[in-house]
Write an enzyme that holds these catalytic residues in place. Structure first.
Site, PDB file in Angstrom:
ATOM      1  CB  SER A   1      -9.307   0.695   0.246  1.00 40.48           C
ATOM      2  OG  SER A   1      -8.885   1.186  -0.961  1.00 40.48           O
TER       3      SER A   1
ATOM      4  CG  HIS B   1      -5.298   3.857   1.375  1.00 38.98           C
ATOM      5  ND1 HIS B   1      -4.909   2.563   0.998  1.00 38.98           N
ATOM      6  CD2 HIS B   1      -6.514   3.758   0.834  1.00 38.98           C
ATOM      7  CE1 HIS B   1      -6.027   1.930   0.418  1.00 38.98           C
ATOM      8  NE2 HIS B   1      -6.815   2.714   0.271  1.00 38.98           N
TER       9      HIS B   1
ATOM     10  CG  ASP C   1      -2.347   0.552   0.873  1.00 40.24           C
ATOM     11  OD1 ASP C   1      -2.390   1.815   0.894  1.00 40.24           O
ATOM     12  OD2 ASP C   1      -3.219  -0.218   0.947  1.00 40.24           O
TER      13      ASP C   1
ATOM     14  CG  ASN D   1     -13.880   2.069  -4.538  1.00 42.54           C
ATOM     15  OD1 ASN D   1     -14.341   1.077  -4.078  1.00 42.54           O
ATOM     16  ND2 ASN D   1     -12.764   2.556  -3.928  1.00 42.54           N
TER      17      ASN D   1
END
Length: 439
Positions: free
Chosen positions: A376, A215, A180, A307
């Site tokens: 996520s 994130h 990530d 998404n």
């Protein structure tokens, strides 16, 4: 690849809505789709690529004559080399032509543009205004801890985490690789669960994989934040270890080259589970091959389904590769989140709206937590549950863990649909960690 941030229900509290894309995996039961080896047609990518960069995979590490011949055929130069992989510099705009030329050369298995892994977010990461959860035991979350009338840890309740914890809270020998934006390794709710030997920064080599974006820290907290510590969040597998691996920069973008290196690193360092809350609308043969090797080595690979439901609903990768658990998102009402991609590759659904978890302390030194939304956030719920199964059944293969998660999921029926079993919105259904662990 794409992150996606920014879908959230407004409240009086500050919040972060961060989403991330991806989209496919296995399903389970007789009606589930049959997977086939991934093969990317060489065509102009839907998403962005690194200008002037081509990723080459050789059938075996090339000798000097083969390498020089390949370079001469496309007017290229070497940027980086790792085993049978070479990253080449070619003239800007000539990426596809170079790939076609290279694919015809003996000894070359694949040649493809170096895809951009990007984070698409709306707004900025905004830590919550005040601490909502401070209990003596993270497993007995206070019913008073609420936001806009909703329990702070509704996601843990939805997947029946407390029932799973009656069996196991995870094993420190079980490692979850978070590929990530990095992780705040000093975060008070994460530090005790960080595996320093598994930390790696592919964006800035020789630097720790600190999270300048927020994130990755949030994703890590959902999967394995420290539990029973009288503070903050509790991860699904809160006694497992976190391998923080950074492939995305401060702007939330990265590329295929680093992502493949991260998958290989996590596999070599013994990760039981890899979580990738990132994605691209373009597939990569080289990345698919790296994932195949990871699963063959015994690593469960989990990715966010994406998404883009309202913006093309494309298949997303790595979630769309065979062998990957593709995770869709649901809200507190257990309905599909409006942003969550839907397709026949979705494996399972998990909570992905208004999820409470950790963010870097530099963003909020006093209360480093925030609420985010997206697939996520759904993916690490499943990664954590997979780590619980790996802790309880250390001899199980990725296929066995995947099948257990699917078969023990909770049936969710789309509006107007009376068919029981697999569907494109939820895959096998809502993750049920308690049932998966036999509770």
């Amino acid at each position: 690849m794409s992150h996606h941030c920014g879908i959230g229900r407004p409240t009086g509290l500050k919040r972060l809505s961060c989403l991330i894309a991806v989209g496919v995996a296995l399903a389970g039961c007789a009606a589930y789709p049959v997977t086939a080896p991934f093969s990317a047609a060489l065509q102009r990518p839907r998403g962005p690529i690194r200008a002037g960069e081509v990723l080459v995979v050789w059938q075996a590490p090339p000798d000097q004559a083969s390498l020089q011949g390949a370079l001469a055929s496309v007017g290229g130069a070497v940027i980086d080399e790792v085993g049978p992989r070479t990253l080449l510099r070619v003239p800007d705009g000539a990426e596809l032509a170079a790939c076609r030329t290279l694919r015809d050369r003996p000894g070359i298995a694949h040649a493809e543009p170096n895809r951009v892994v990007r984070s698409q977010h709306v707004g900025a990461i905004r830590p919550r205004a005040r601490h909502l959860m401070r209990t003596p035991n993270d497993r007995a979350l206070s019913p008073e801890a609420r936001i806009a009338g909703m329990a702070v840890a509704w996601g843990l309740t939805a997947i029946r985490a407390s029932e799973a914890w009656d069996v196991t809270m995870g094993d420190p020998e079980v490692k979850i690789a978070i590929i990530d934006t990095g992780v705040d390794m000093a975060h008070p709710d994460l530090a005790a669960n960080i595996d320093p030997a598994g930390a790696r920064n592919f964006v800035e080599p020789n630097q720790p994989p600190d999270d300048d974006f927020g994130h990755g820290t949030h994703v890590a907290g959902i999967a394995a934040a420290v539990g029973d510590n009288s503070a903050g969040a509790a991860g699904v597998a809160y006694r497992a270890k976190i391998m923080p691996i950074r492939v995305l920069g401060v702007d939330g973008t990265g590329d295929t080259w680093d992502t493949i290196a991260a998958i290989e690193f996590a596999t070599q360092r013994g990760a039981a589970v890899i979580n990738m809350s990132l994605g691209s609308s373009d597939g990569s043969e080289a990345e698919a091959e790296a994932i195949r090797r990871a699963t063959e080595a015994g690593t469960v690979v989990v990715a966010a389904a994406g998404n883009e439901a309202g913006d093309g609903n494309y298949l997303e990768y790595p979630a769309s590769y065979p062998g990957v658990i593709s995770v869709a998102a649901v809200g507190p009402d257990h309905k599909r989140a409006a942003f969550s991609n839907y397709n026949s590759w979705v494996t399972i659904a998990a909570p992905g709206v208004d999820i409470f978890s950790t963010v870097p302390t530099r963003m909020s030194p006093v209360e480093p937590y925030a609420y985010l939304s997206g697939t996520s956030m759904a993916a690490p719920f499943v990664a954590g549950a997979a780590a619980l199964l790996a802790s309880q059944y250390p001899s199980w293969t990725p296929a066995q863990i995947t099948e257990r998660l699917k078969r023990m999921s909770r049936e969710l029926t789309p509006p107007g649909d009376t068919i029981i079993g697999f569907d494109v919105y939820f895959g096998a259904g809502l993750l049920d960690a308690g049932k998966a662990l036999g509770r």
